[in-house]
Design a protein around this motif. Structure first.
Motif, PDB file in Angstrom:
ATOM      1  N   LEU A 162     -66.437  69.197  10.311  1.00  0.00           N
ATOM      2  CA  LEU A 162     -66.065  70.372   9.523  1.00  0.00           C
ATOM      3  C   LEU A 162     -65.416  69.995   8.197  1.00  0.00           C
ATOM      4  O   LEU A 162     -64.933  70.851   7.462  1.00  0.00           O
ATOM      5  N   ARG A 170     -64.068  76.820   8.089  1.00  0.00           N
ATOM      6  CA  ARG A 170     -63.664  75.759   8.989  1.00  0.00           C
ATOM      7  C   ARG A 170     -63.030  76.334  10.249  1.00  0.00           C
ATOM      8  O   ARG A 170     -63.349  75.941  11.369  1.00  0.00           O
ATOM      9  N   GLN A 174     -64.452  76.123  14.008  1.00  0.00           N
ATOM     10  CA  GLN A 174     -63.638  75.529  15.080  1.00  0.00           C
ATOM     11  C   GLN A 174     -63.780  76.356  16.347  1.00  0.00           C
ATOM     12  O   GLN A 174     -63.989  75.833  17.432  1.00  0.00           O
ATOM     13  N   THR A 192     -61.328  63.637  13.980  1.00  0.00           N
ATOM     14  CA  THR A 192     -60.724  64.379  12.874  1.00  0.00           C
ATOM     15  C   THR A 192     -59.431  63.687  12.423  1.00  0.00           C
ATOM     16  O   THR A 192     -58.823  62.950  13.183  1.00  0.00           O
ATOM     17  N   GLU A 197     -56.408  70.903  13.751  1.00  0.00           N
ATOM     18  CA  GLU A 197     -57.736  71.020  14.346  1.00  0.00           C
ATOM     19  C   GLU A 197     -57.767  70.360  15.729  1.00  0.00           C
ATOM     20  O   GLU A 197     -58.267  70.934  16.694  1.00  0.00           O
TER      21      GLU A 197
END
Ligand code: ATP
Length: 333
Positions: A162, A170, A174, A192, A197
């Protein structure tokens, strides 16, 4: 218990660079697993080792209990979604998605039917005839997902998938990714460097630093009980106290951490229950709250203050309180 992926003392060195250094790791089947860490900490290298695009310098990797040595990428039941999507610009969306099936030698009718099914899964019904250039960033991301899922991998590797999207999109992706993983029930391994996130999406996450895993566990445990200073700093923002400071509050000489949201601020420094007093150094407005940093002599402590309450001015004397168990003592530096 069968693990989708298991690392046994795995290292990958490039000359003097220890990209991955003595990593032990177990990823349970059917979970959403995140690898979190700063740039260069070894996350992508771990994915490449799982996918078979790279080999360990030492140690062993098992995929569904099978040693992976000598098993080529296309025989591993693993597929990867790359950050840049790596779509073929001259092919339409349907052919991009069906590409893996074509390489495998599947017939055209089957390929198309499978591609359409995957496009529907990622909510792109009717987009098959478009070229990648005719799609938005979020749609391209979905095509990349559909393409990686078309040959039914049991593990999907996602490398910062992302990273190229703006914040709003984003957040939407998610949620979609998380729900897709739950519907498919396959294992997702998600790389990530964004701690929010990782915390919000993962069932379990590993925090990487300098080629090593410093902590692995469910998000809540990583957030509330960081084992090291590095984890406390990297995951969320925390007050981190050295042993000399900790001893003032907890009577032990250990490193400790205290989340700002557990600290309350009172304008009356002499009030009962005040654990530290000092002068406001700075305030930072965050929309729903205000972060107030207080110099308590030898250390700064940041408290999260409701935006609706009166904001103390820099220089004002204030008191700070927190529940005793909010101060988390760390195992090591
Ligand atoms: P990022 O978030 O920036 O992608 P990362 O955590 O994924 O970082 P890796 O890409 O795994 O980190 O890299 C780990 C270390 O290994 C880095 O220092 C990197 O420069 C080094 N490295 C990776 N691949 C190679 C290679 N083929 N040759 C030499 N060094 C490499």
């Amino acid at each position: 218990m069968t693990f989708a992926v298991e690392f046994q003392d795995v290292s990958r060195h490039f000359g003097d660079i220890r990209a991955v250094d003595h990593v032990d790791l177990q990823i349970a089947e059917g979970t959403f697993f995140a690898m979190l860490g700063p740039s260069g900490s070894g996350k992508t290298t771990c994915l490449r080792l799982i996918s078979g695009f790279d080999q360990p310098s030492s140690g062993h990797i098992r995929i569904f209990d099978t040693p992976s040595e000598g098993v080529p990428p296309n025989r591993r039941q693993v597929n990867t979604v790359f950050q840049d999507y790596a779509l073929f610009p001259h092919m339409n969306v349907r052919d991009n998605v069906a590409y893996g099936l074509m390489v495998r030698g599947d017939g055209k009718a089957h390929r198309h039917q499978q591609a359409e099914e995957m496009l529907s899964l990622v909510k792109l019904d009717g987009f098959g005839d478009r070229k990648p250039a005719q799609l938005s960033g979020g749609q391209r991301q979905r095509v990349a997902l559909a393409r990686a899922l078309v040959n039914r991998p049991r593990v999907l590797l996602l490398d910062e998938p992302l990273g190229a999207l703006d914040l709003k999109l984003r957040e939407q992706m998610q949620e979609e990714l998380k729900s897709l993983q739950q519907r498919l029930g396959i294992t997702f391994v998600f790389v990530t460097h964004d701690q929010g996130e990782a915390l919000s999406m993962a069932d379990s996450l590993a925090v990487f630093n300098e080629g090593r895993i410093v902590q692995v566990g469910p998000p809540q445990e990583i957030y509330e009980k960081p084992r090291t200073r590095f984890v406390a700093d990297f995951v969320g923002s925390s007050n981190v106290f050295d042993p000399q400071i900790t001893i003032r509050f907890a009577n032990v000489a250990r490193w400790s951490s205290l989340r700002p949201e557990t600290v309350s601020l009172t304008p009356a420094p002499d009030a009962t229950g005040v654990l530290a007093r000092g002068h406001v150094r700075s305030t930072r407005y965050l929309g729903s709250s205000i972060r107030v940093t207080v110099d308590v002599g030898g250390a700064d402590i940041t408290a999260q203050h409701p935006a609706s309450a009166p904001v103390p001015q820099p220089g004002a004397e204030v008191g700070l309180t927190w529940a005793t168990d909010a101060l988390h003592l760390m195992d090591q530096d």
